[in-house]
Scaffold this active site. Structure first.
Site, PDB file in Angstrom:
ATOM      1  N   SER A 228       0.811  -1.322   0.015  1.00 30.96           N
ATOM      2  CA  SER A 228      -0.111  -0.100   0.021  1.00 30.96           C
ATOM      3  C   SER A 228       0.829   1.426   0.079  1.00 30.96           C
ATOM      4  O   SER A 228       0.213   2.161  -0.743  1.00 30.96           O
ATOM      5  CB  SER A 228      -1.103   0.088   1.145  1.00 30.96           C
TER       6      SER A 228
ATOM      7  N   ILE B 112       8.025   1.143   0.043  1.00 34.91           N
ATOM      8  CA  ILE B 112       8.574   0.254  -0.565  1.00 34.91           C
ATOM      9  C   ILE B 112       7.997  -0.769  -1.555  1.00 34.91           C
ATOM     10  O   ILE B 112       8.040  -1.120  -2.742  1.00 34.91           O
ATOM     11  CB  ILE B 112       9.956  -0.467   0.036  1.00 34.91           C
TER      12      ILE B 112
ATOM     13  N   TYR C 295      13.428  -5.124  16.740  1.00 33.62           N
ATOM     14  CA  TYR C 295      13.126  -5.207  15.184  1.00 33.62           C
ATOM     15  C   TYR C 295      14.372  -5.913  14.538  1.00 33.62           C
ATOM     16  O   TYR C 295      14.237  -6.643  13.684  1.00 33.62           O
ATOM     17  CB  TYR C 295      13.104  -3.925  14.822  1.00 33.62           C
TER      18      TYR C 295
END
Length: 255
Positions: A15, A18, A161
């Site tokens: 959406s 990238i 992360y």
């Protein structure tokens, strides 16, 4: 990219950023792209833009929550029914929550694992099975990784992360080895960008938009289109060339 014209690619997280740039580039090169996201409004708009631009491919929006395995399996079933199956799988979807190791919330950690690691692995498995059952031996699975999957930066907000991206590094190489063991010519590649100017920092620092903006103001960052170019480069490689990982940094970046 000529041999990919008319063939089917799945791009997760299509959406914005990238994912949207990759979807656009593949449609421009004549591919039938299934772009998935939790919300498809922006993908529908991108599909209309691609059509208006006269691109030879098509973009098909598909609503899917990648943290839900049942929705992923339903998506692959729909792709099989409507488009026979997947020839290229681009695992782009990923997210980060600013949850440090010493005081972070388990919910944020779990969400990162679900999307960055489990969804990627489920999509990879289902894409491979889709290729195998149709005797597709030249398919490609591309994982959009990160430089955070190759070194740990001194920023507690992204330590967990980074762990999920180290997992992607291991999963990509493990996939390559399993494909070789299966005597398949399907290829596996990771693309590992550093600082890309997208919505990423604004989502990471959602309570501090000034800090997010400063992330991109310190140097000339990579653009989402730069990553899309890397994807088309990987897909354009001759069948005997296995590109394992592409690492990209802004030229001005030190770390």
């Amino acid at each position: 990219m000529e041999r990919w014209k008319g063939r089917v690619a799945l791009v997760t997280g299509a959406s914005v950023g990238i994912g949207a740039a990759i979807a656009r580039a593949l449609v421009q090169h004549g591919m039938k792209v299934v772009g998935c996201s939790r919300s498809v409004d922006k993908i529908e708009k991108l599909a209309a833009e691609c059509q208006s631009a006269g691109y030879s491919g098509t973009l098909v929006p598909y609503k899917c929550d990648l943290s839900n395995e049942e929705e992923i399996l339903s998506m692959f079933s729909a792709i099989k029914t409507l488009h026979q199956g997947v020839d290229v799988c681009i695992n782009n979807a990923g997210l980060a929550h600013a949850e440090a190791l010493l005081c972070g919330k388990t919910e944020g950690w779990r969400n990162m694992i679900d999307v960055n690691v489990l969804a990627l692995s489920i999509c990879t498995r289902e894409a491979y099975q889709s290729m195998k059952e149709r005797n597709i031996d030249d398919g490609h699975i591309i994982n959009i990784n990160s430089m955070c999957g190759h070194r740990v930066v001194h920023q507690p907000a992204v330590h967990f992360y980074s762990a999920t991206k180290y997992a992607v590094t291991a999963l990509t190489e493990g996939l390559r080895q399993e494909l070789r063991e299966a005597k398949s010519h399907i290829r596996a590649t990771a693309i590992s960008p550093s600082l890309v100017e997208t919505e990423f920092a604004f989502r990471l620092h959602k309570n501090d938009p000034e800090k997010a903006a400063a992330t991109y103001e310190s140097l000339k960052c990579l653009k989402a289109e730069d990553i899309a170019i890397a994807v088309t480069y990987v897909l354009s490689a001759p069948p005997h060339v296995q590109i394992g990982d592409i690492q990209l940094r802004p030229t001005e970046q030190i770390a």
